[in-house]
Enzyme design. Structure first.
Site, PDB file in Angstrom:
ATOM      1  CE  LYS A   1      -7.494   1.056   2.692  1.00  0.00           C
ATOM      2  NZ  LYS A   1      -8.784   1.615   2.287  1.00  0.00           N
TER       3      LYS A   1
ATOM      4  CG  ASP B   1     -12.305  -1.362   4.982  1.00  0.00           C
ATOM      5  OD1 ASP B   1     -12.703  -1.517   6.164  1.00  0.00           O
ATOM      6  OD2 ASP B   1     -12.727  -2.044   4.039  1.00  0.00           O
TER       7      ASP B   1
END
Length: 211
Positions: free
Chosen positions: A120, A138
């Protein structure tokens, strides 16, 4: 959901916010990398409060490495998991100095090899600092993708891969920011603000609210 509806969704999001930006404060790829590494399980607001004090003092790999773990903790102690994050950032700085000429690498493999940098974080840096098509999924993006049915998936990686495949190419560079902001301010977790949502008529969420 078909391509035409997805195109209309992102057209509206773009019209409302033509140049979406991250809400993390940064002025270089290195500052962004540190800010994103600190932001795991923390709000952008809390990270900005810490880095607004840290970066004027130290904003290069050498300068932060010179602080050492304990002094760095003093700047970031208001952020969750600050002990682990401080250790990772110091190790990250050392690797940037030793292996990358103190420059942030612009490829996924090298980024993910850095301490404290997962997929991420790498995606945020690739997309925001280097303007490469990437999708950092997210909790907000995961929720919006599943709730609207733009790109439903059972886990983060599945949603990421579907978004990369299904978001029309003209929107791919900025889609990450549009989705995150939509999830943060409109399509919120507990009670989405469907009544003030600019894509409500295109969204396939069954339990829409009137707010």
């Amino acid at each position: 959901m078909n391509k035409d509806i997805r195109t209309e969704i992102f057209t509206r999001l773009r019209n409302e916010n033509p140049e979406p930006k991250t809400e993390l404060n940064y002025s270089s790829p290195f500052e962004l990398l540190v800010a994103v590494a600190l932001s795991a399980q923390a709000t952008d607001v809390s990270v900005n409060k810490a880095t607004d004090k840290l970066f004027p003092v130290a904003n290069t790999p050498e300068a932060i490495y010179a602080l050492g773990v304990d002094r760095l903790k003093g700047y970031i102690k208001t952020i969750g998991l600050f002990n682990t994050k401080a250790e990772n950032v110091i190790k990250l700085c050392k690797q940037l100095i030793d292996n990358h000429n103190s420059e942030v690498p612009d490829n996924r493999e090298a980024l993910e090899a850095l301490p404290g940098v997962g997929r991420k974080t790498a995606n945020v840096v690739l997309n925001t600092a280097f303007r490469q098509p990437a999708m950092a999924v997210d909790t907000h993006i995961f929720r919006v993708s599943n709730r609207t049915k733009i790109a439903p998936g059972k886990n983060v990686l599945e949603v990421e891969k579907r978004l990369m495949r299904l978001v029309p190419k003209e929107f791919l560079l900025d889609a990450h920011h549009w989705l995150i902001l939509h999830g943060r301010y409109t399509c919120v977790a507990r009670k989405p603000k469907c009544g003030s949502c600019l894509i409500e008529d295109l969204c396939e969420y069954k339990d829409k609210t009137s707010d």
